[in-house]
Design a protein around this motif. Sequence first.
Motif, PDB file in Angstrom:
ATOM      1  N   LYS A 110       0.834  -1.210   0.000  1.00  0.00           N
ATOM      2  CA  LYS A 110       0.000   0.000   0.000  1.00  0.00           C
ATOM      3  C   LYS A 110       0.867   1.258   0.000  1.00  0.00           C
ATOM      4  N   GLU A 113       2.375   1.863  -3.495  1.00  0.00           N
ATOM      5  CA  GLU A 113       1.386   2.349  -4.460  1.00  0.00           C
ATOM      6  C   GLU A 113       1.207   3.865  -4.411  1.00  0.00           C
ATOM      7  N   GLN A 538      -9.004  -7.256 -10.265  1.00  0.00           N
ATOM      8  CA  GLN A 538      -9.343  -6.240  -9.259  1.00  0.00           C
ATOM      9  C   GLN A 538      -8.895  -4.853  -9.734  1.00  0.00           C
ATOM     10  N   TYR A 539      -7.722  -4.791 -10.337  1.00  0.00           N
ATOM     11  CA  TYR A 539      -7.220  -3.503 -10.827  1.00  0.00           C
ATOM     12  C   TYR A 539      -8.106  -2.961 -11.945  1.00  0.00           C
ATOM     13  N   LEU A 541     -11.241  -3.557 -12.515  1.00  0.00           N
ATOM     14  CA  LEU A 541     -12.503  -3.093 -11.919  1.00  0.00           C
ATOM     15  C   LEU A 541     -12.310  -1.729 -11.269  1.00  0.00           C
ATOM     16  N   GLN A 542     -11.195  -1.549 -10.585  1.00  0.00           N
ATOM     17  CA  GLN A 542     -10.922  -0.289  -9.888  1.00  0.00           C
ATOM     18  C   GLN A 542     -10.792   0.887 -10.855  1.00  0.00           C
ATOM     19  N   VAL A 543     -10.108   0.697 -11.988  1.00  0.00           N
ATOM     20  CA  VAL A 543      -9.812   1.830 -12.870  1.00  0.00           C
ATOM     21  C   VAL A 543     -10.803   1.998 -14.009  1.00  0.00           C
ATOM     22  N   GLY A 545     -14.200   0.150 -13.905  1.00  0.00           N
ATOM     23  CA  GLY A 545     -15.556  -0.216 -13.513  1.00  0.00           C
ATOM     24  C   GLY A 545     -16.068  -1.460 -14.207  1.00  0.00           C
ATOM     25  N   THR A 547     -16.144  -5.483 -14.752  1.00  0.00           N
ATOM     26  CA  THR A 547     -15.844  -6.753 -14.099  1.00  0.00           C
ATOM     27  C   THR A 547     -15.416  -7.766 -15.152  1.00  0.00           C
TER      28      THR A 547
END
Length: 828
Positions: A110, A113, A538-539, A541-543, A545, A547
């Motif tokens: 974390k 990042e 996951q990345y 989805l994060q950047v 939206g 899936t």
Amino acid sequence: MPIAALRDACRPSSEIASNIAYHSRYSPHFSPLKFDPEQAFYAAAESVRDRLIQSWNETFLHFHKADPKQTYYLSMEYLQGRALSNAIGNLGIRDAYADALTKLGHQLEKVAEQEKDAALGNGGLGRLASCFLDSMATLNLPAWGYGLRYRYGLFKQKISKEGQEELAEDWLEKFSPWEVVRHDIVFPIRFFGHVEVSPTGSRKWVGGEVIQALAYDVPIPGYKTKNTISLRLWEAKASAEDFNLFQFNDGQYDSAAQLHSKAQQICAVLYPGDATEDGKILRLKQQFFLCSASLQDIIFRFKERRDGKGAWQWSNFPDKVAVQLNDTHPTLAIPELMRLLMDDEGLGWDEAWDITSRTIAYTNHTVLPEALEKWSQSIMAKLLPRHLEIIKEIDKRFIAMVMSGSTGMESKIATMRILDDSNPQKPVVRMANLCVVSSHKVNGVAQLHSDILKSELFADYVSIWPTKFQNKTNGITPRRWLRFCNPDLSDIISKWLKTDEWITNLDILTGLRQFADNEELHAEWASAKMASKYRLAQYVLQVTGVTIDPNSLFDIQVKRIHEYKRQLLNILGAVYRYKKLKEMSIEERKKTTPRTIMLGGKAFATYTNAKRIVKLVNDVGAAVNNDPDVNSYLKVVFVPNYNVSVAEMLIPGSELSQHISTAGMEASGTSNMKFSLNGCLIIGTLDGANVEIREEIGEENFFLFGAKADEVPRLRKEREAGLFKTDPRFEEAKLYIRSGVFGSYDYNPLLDSLEGNSGYGRGDYFLVGHDFPSYMDAQARVDEAYKDRKRWLKMSILSTAGSGKFSSDRTIAQYANEIWGIKPCPAP
């Protein structure tokens, strides 16, 4: 964490935790009442920098005392990526820093990042330069990098409904904890002015405007070695004397700080737009600023190391200095070194030319005509009058040499000479020709590319200097591109090879071949790959939206958006796949191979068709991903703002990577090497380093398609003559886009560029239509292969096992031995 809790945590902590806490208190950049991940990053980075500075200083002192021949690498681009994880990895202290940060209430991942990528480059050219620096340090070579300290980089890419939008990079919005400003390293850089001739005939460049070049140093640690070398970045500034206080107090604010404003423009952005004359002047200013500051620094160091050593001669300069030009951007180093030697040091032409031509070597990175720089002679005469004089003299002497020594070359001089006066209204300087004429070595960056240089682009020069031309196939650092970005797979490799020495000797990976059918390795390999795919999902989805399903085939193409790299071929294939899925029954769809297609990369701000391609990818993705009939079987995602840190997420999670440029147009590519090293399979043409990758990993492990380089000229002529009939699938995909199913945006100009017989665009110059059926057939082979999990895993293992050749350690060792003539100089 509150500061009181931080203080309590530090009392029993290790030395590292104490040092991080020290920097949080006594190198304060934020409020003392908190210690959030961002503050933890800066404190941890400064703690690591403490360690680096010690080895950095000792390396520099050792080079100074040993006085070896040293290489200086000049590049307009460096894509360093995040430095914290790389530094602690190279120093072998990652676990220690992870434990220390845990004691302080944070996780290393974390904290890491929080670091922003240094915005000092654009694509493969800059990442190659950074891999090379890592290898230079790891191999203990006496070497430095030189670049510019861009304030706002190229641009930060934002994706909206309108497509790509460009924003200023904010990597220096706060500060970089890695750079050290050297206030004692400042050199004057002159622009404009005129040339004065003395009564003795000597020439001097005077007048104009003078900007100061200030050095910022960034440490580059080697892997498990004491040696830490420098990337020296130049910042442009004006002095206090250049601020007109009288004008300012008189209300003439802009005029008072005019030179300060001009200085800030030089390092504001990478590759400023050059549609106007002012834009062209600014770009040329950037290139000269890099060259002049770096050469003045190199000469200063050469003299400094001679102090107290008795008599020395300038003729020894090439015995102590090797300068490598990374593409044509630093070409002005040639006339600038001549100027410094003649005008400042008083040498004659012949001696200065001998020194210059024995010092400078040139790496060519492209055969694209638009990338072989040509500069207007009128602009150069205005900005750099003395340098144009020198270039004209080099050109004149080159012509005389050819005429006197090479029979039958007279008809070729017009294309070989440095000055192109064929258009009297717009005479230009051919920078690549200047490099070839003036350098002692010229190299391509993949065997196919080097062969094309010798047989086509520079063929006439080869007949004069047959030994001048070499090949140095590019490479990548296995530290960043496997060991650090894919630790799960790295641990498996080390376990099965019973050593981690592959990290500095990548050829050891061939040992994996004996286990390619081992079911236990297959299970471990698949587990590591799936873990990386979940992280990537996951990345995404994060950047974005969106899936995506980790059980689908992850198919990735990430690189600079350009028509020759043929992202358009990729998305046309996706469009055809989508259309066919729509036409299938539910039972038929269930038999297909689910696939997630990911693209990423930046389109240059003024490159209209490239930006249309970005828009099309996003529009296709919006339709496909929201279509409940097919989105279990196909997803299309554009990953925004592609950079090194994004690549470190994408590459470990990839299973198929597309390297599909028109054959003969990609000099090398290095992303193909990164994907192969991480067990990703390649679908590609016989272009650039693909040729050698296929040879190393085995033809059966590479999905080949498309025309060969020697076929391309004939196919273009046939296309122009109307002798080529396109495949029905190609026409079907284009018609589907034209139907409006992906929105109301007008894609006709983009699609018209593929109409070879209609007079639009360049007549499908990049042969998308010709290669489309072969491409689709290769993709069908991919689908079938992916269904056989045992076969696919074996191919993946063999891909990694065959990647040993593509270490930048090998590349740099070849440069050192065959071009630079330098030896390792490990700090004691």
